[in-house]
Design a protein around this motif. Structure first.
Motif, PDB file in Angstrom:
ATOM      1  N   GLN A 259     -34.645  11.288  25.137  1.00 29.21           N
ATOM      2  CA  GLN A 259     -34.438  12.126  26.202  1.00 29.21           C
ATOM      3  C   GLN A 259     -32.939  12.392  26.876  1.00 29.21           C
ATOM      4  N   PHE A 260     -32.109  11.236  26.789  1.00 30.84           N
ATOM      5  CA  PHE A 260     -30.786  11.414  26.968  1.00 30.84           C
ATOM      6  C   PHE A 260     -30.142  12.639  26.465  1.00 30.84           C
ATOM      7  N   ARG A 261     -30.475  12.780  25.097  1.00 35.77           N
ATOM      8  CA  ARG A 261     -30.102  13.813  24.458  1.00 35.77           C
ATOM      9  C   ARG A 261     -30.534  15.098  24.907  1.00 35.77           C
ATOM     10  N   ARG A 262     -31.732  15.318  25.118  1.00 37.00           N
ATOM     11  CA  ARG A 262     -32.281  16.478  25.728  1.00 37.00           C
ATOM     12  C   ARG A 262     -31.583  16.735  27.030  1.00 37.00           C
ATOM     13  N   LEU A 263     -31.453  15.981  28.008  1.00 36.12           N
ATOM     14  CA  LEU A 263     -30.719  16.267  29.199  1.00 36.12           C
ATOM     15  C   LEU A 263     -29.279  16.567  28.723  1.00 36.12           C
ATOM     16  N   GLU A 264     -28.564  16.315  28.036  1.00 38.58           N
ATOM     17  CA  GLU A 264     -27.160  16.387  27.751  1.00 38.58           C
ATOM     18  C   GLU A 264     -27.334  17.692  26.911  1.00 38.58           C
ATOM     19  N   SER A 265     -28.162  18.483  26.176  1.00 44.10           N
ATOM     20  CA  SER A 265     -28.140  19.601  25.735  1.00 44.10           C
ATOM     21  C   SER A 265     -28.669  20.575  26.738  1.00 44.10           C
ATOM     22  N   THR A 266     -29.382  20.224  27.633  1.00 41.74           N
ATOM     23  CA  THR A 266     -30.061  21.139  28.754  1.00 41.74           C
ATOM     24  C   THR A 266     -28.834  21.258  29.617  1.00 41.74           C
ATOM     25  N   SER A 267     -28.200  20.189  30.098  1.00 44.85           N
ATOM     26  CA  SER A 267     -27.077  20.619  31.027  1.00 44.85           C
ATOM     27  C   SER A 267     -25.751  21.258  30.391  1.00 44.85           C
ATOM     28  N   ARG A 268     -25.895  21.526  28.894  1.00 49.69           N
ATOM     29  CA  ARG A 268     -24.479  22.149  28.523  1.00 49.69           C
ATOM     30  C   ARG A 268     -24.700  23.552  28.670  1.00 49.69           C
ATOM     31  N   ASN A 305     -22.891  17.591  32.761  1.00 46.78           N
ATOM     32  CA  ASN A 305     -23.060  17.196  31.489  1.00 46.78           C
ATOM     33  C   ASN A 305     -22.263  15.801  31.105  1.00 46.78           C
ATOM     34  N   ASN A 306     -21.122  15.691  31.591  1.00 47.53           N
ATOM     35  CA  ASN A 306     -20.769  14.196  31.147  1.00 47.53           C
ATOM     36  C   ASN A 306     -21.263  13.194  31.535  1.00 47.53           C
ATOM     37  N   LYS A 307     -22.099  13.256  32.737  1.00 46.10           N
ATOM     38  CA  LYS A 307     -22.945  11.913  33.167  1.00 46.10           C
ATOM     39  C   LYS A 307     -24.053  11.687  32.150  1.00 46.10           C
ATOM     40  N   CYS A 308     -24.740  12.759  31.466  1.00 51.07           N
ATOM     41  CA  CYS A 308     -25.683  12.766  30.638  1.00 51.07           C
ATOM     42  C   CYS A 308     -25.114  11.988  29.261  1.00 51.07           C
ATOM     43  N   THR A 309     -23.838  12.366  28.962  1.00 49.73           N
ATOM     44  CA  THR A 309     -23.157  11.852  27.885  1.00 49.73           C
ATOM     45  C   THR A 309     -22.897  10.368  28.110  1.00 49.73           C
TER      46      THR A 309
END
Length: 652
Positions: A259-268, A305-309
């Motif tokens: 889910q972190f990966r999905r958030l990172e992709s979506t926030s990009r 985006n950095n927060k998700c990463t």
């Protein structure tokens, strides 16, 4: 207009991440608890075809974020693109490598346990040399098989994964090309670019390495457990509890990481959208002193985006600490049982402890790579999502193809035709009943929002009908393919469209006409002298979008392109809005001369351009309020057309 454009540009970015003030903010828990009974219901339509009830408050909705495990359909799509035969071949070479790896360890153990070679007094004898050479030769052969198997496994996995990524990319590109205009109106360009850049890059570069690392490490762990259990069978007692703890850690970590990966992709995606549109509107942003505001908005999106990463990396560190502990337990018990066991040769004990020492690195790598593999399946999931988008109608319908040279006459009939841009919106055209005879010149006029441009879009099926039909020369256009329809019509749009390429390419992209015909079209479009003064003339290179030409010149280029095609039906959607009145008069004269035998539909905002047409169609709120010749309409001093003509100064 400029402040309004700037405000709308800024709000467009905010709509991706910020809810409307009249709409409750969506949270993760809200989406998690959503069920069928709370799902969005289809809009209610009244007897007039208008949408009733609450309307959506935003054109661009938040980007969809999947939840839970990656769907099996994504893995199936990956497997199909990878190929069944290559997958079997990859597994074969992996088993060959793993078998050779295990065999090399046992062969070394057998070599060190050879009683004859242990005896120092046998050195120098022929049998000693012969047995030594035999052990070396067989070991070298096993190592050679191991090297070849591993090389073939790694190379085939990488090559096939790149091929699979290429197939998925091509399928996604084809799907995007088949999308309707409504999709591009409601989808920011950053979302599309994100999938074609980052998500494809993950499959190209990272996915193959992670795939072969997971398979390789998994079999290495299996070999380790087999060897340790073979030398010290009591070690099997320790495996179940450690495996249970390992599975618990996995089941807790993988869903979070995914889910972190999905958030990172979506926030990009908002970053790309904001950057692209900031570049496009840079002059307006500087003119109104909004540079700092846009810079801060960009920083906020990057920070999100950095927060998700950062969260994703922190979760990986959390996992590594626990895996190190489990690996240390495995090494401890393997060494303890090897020392306390009786009747086991020293070489097998050394082999068991050696493989146990590798468990730490292997287990860490397996869990991390497996998690990253499943996490990066989110990229494949997002690609498959765009591949599965509903397409616009077929370009070619083999069961219903018009005759060669269609339309031959150019007659058009609107039969109870209605149109809406999206299902949840009101009708923009309502029950249009109108017949246009072949060769007639029809002017379409009306106030802003009356549905003039929508009528031209309907002819090309840029938007599909909500009801009724359009018949051109006895052919219902809804039954034929889009390419067949659009090849039979010519349009001169309101916004001129030019591509990066030569003047010749922009006028005749398929190289169907000789130079003489091209020059004739340019002369009729009053652009011939301008092109002759350009360096290279027809070979002069236009920049992307025709940026090295004026707006008027671009419009004249589009007119010349229309003159080259010269089909039986010509649609002009306020095509002369970008040129001055004198040039407009020349263009209208060219259209009357060159398209004398053609049916011409002109969406006009300058009434003097259509005042001498055969008929005028006056649209109000998506319906035909008045229709007839210009003289007849001007006789009605209380009519809408008369009032518009009076405002334009055509009548006193």
């Amino acid at each position: 207009m400029q402040p309004l454009f700037l405000h709308r540009t800024y709000l467009k970015h905010q709509n991706e991440t910020l809810p409307n003030k009249d709409q409750p903010k969506s949270t993760w828990q809200d989406r998690k608890n959503a069920s069928a009974k709370h799902a969005e219901k289809p809009p209610k339509i009244d007897t007039k075809g208008n949408v009733t009830g609450k309307k959506p408050s935003r054109l661009i909705e938040e980007e969809k974020v999947e939840k839970g495990r990656v769907r099996m359909a994504v893995y199936k799509a990956l497997f199909r693109s990878f190929g069944c035969l290559p997958a079997v071949t990859v597994v074969f070479f992996l088993l060959l490598y793993s078998g050779a790896n295990m065999a090399s360890g046992f062969w070394l153990s057998e070599w060190t346990n050879d009683a004859y070679l242990k005896n120092e007094t046998n050195k120098g004898t022929g049998k000693y040399s012969s047995e030594t050479n035999t052990y070396i030769g067989i070991y070298a052969a096993i190592v050679l098989v191991q090297i070849l198997g591993n090389a073939a496994f790694v190379m085939l996995t990488n090559v096939q994964m790149v091929s699979a990524s290429q197939r998925l990319h091509s399928a996604m590109l084809t799907s995007i090309f088949h999308q309707s205009v409504a999709f591009f109106e409601t989808t920011p360009s950053g979302r599309i670019l994100n999938r074609f850049s980052r998500e494809v890059d993950v499959l190209d570069v990272l996915f193959a390495r992670q795939l072969w690392t997971v398979l390789h490490t998994f079999l290495s762990l299996v070999i380790t457990v087999v060897i340790i259990s073979y030398t010290t069978p009591i070690f099997l007692v320790v495996i179940p509890p450690i495996l249970i703890v390992y599975i618990m850690v996995q089941r807790f970590y993988i869903p979070s990481s995914r889910q972190f990966r999905r958030l990172e992709s979506t926030s990009r995606s908002p970053i790309l959208s904001h950057f692209a549109e900031t570049i496009h509107g840079a002059s307006s942003i500087r003119a109104f002193g909004a540079s700092d505001r846009f810079f801060k908005a960009f920083q906020n999106k990057v920070d999100t985006n950095n927060k998700c990463t950062f969260i994703s990396d922190s979760a990986a560190r959390w996992l590594k600490v626990r895996l190190e502990f489990l690996s240390s337990l495995l090494v401890f018990f393997a060494s303890l049982f090897a020392v306390t066991s009786h009747g086991v040769s020293a070489s097998l004990v050394a082999l068991s402890v050696t493989y146990a020492l590798q468990v730490t690195a292997s287990l860490n790598m397996l869990v991390q790579r497996f998690t990253m593999l499943e996490t990066n399946c989110v990229s494949a999931e997002r690609i498959v999502e765009y591949i599965s988008l509903p397409h616009e109608p077929e370009w070619i319908n083999p069961d219903h193809r018009p005759s060669q040279g269609w339309p031959e006459r150019g007659g058009i009939s609107f039969v109870d035709y209605s149109l809406r841009y999206r299902p949840q919106l009101d009708l923009v055209l309502k029950s249009i009943e109108y017949t246009i005879e072949p060769g007639q010149k029809i002017g379409i006029v009306g106030r802003t929002g009356a549905g003039k441009s929508s009528l031209s879009l309907a002819l090309f099926r840029v938007i599909e009908a909500a009801g009724g039909s359009i018949v051109i020369d006895d052919v219902d256009i809804s039954t034929i393919g889009l390419h067949d329809l659009r090849e039979g019509l010519t349009t001169l749009p309101q916004d001129p469209v030019l591509f990066s390429g030569t003047v010749r390419f922009n006028l005749d992209p398929f190289d169907l006409h000789p130079d003489a015909a091209i020059w004739k079209a340019l002369d009729h479009a009053h652009l011939g002298d301008t092109v002759r003064e350009l360096p290279g003339q027809l070979e002069y290179v236009c920049e992307e979008g025709g940026q090295n030409l004026s707006v008027g010149q671009r419009q004249l280029m589009c007119l010349a392109r229309s003159l080259l095609r010269k089909t039986r039906i010509l649609v002009l959607d306020e095509a002369t809005a970008a040129v001055d009145i004198e040039t407009d008069a020349l263009l209208q004269e060219t259209i009357r001369t060159e398209f004398e035998d053609c049916t011409v539909l002109t969406v006009a905002h300058r009434l003097n351009t259509v005042i001498d047409y055969d008929k005028i169609m006056v649209l109000v709120n998506g319906t035909i309020l008045e229709s007839g010749s210009p003289n007849d309409l001007l006789k009605n001093t209380r009519g809408t057309f008369y009032s518009m003509a009076k405002e334009s100064g055509l009548v006193q």
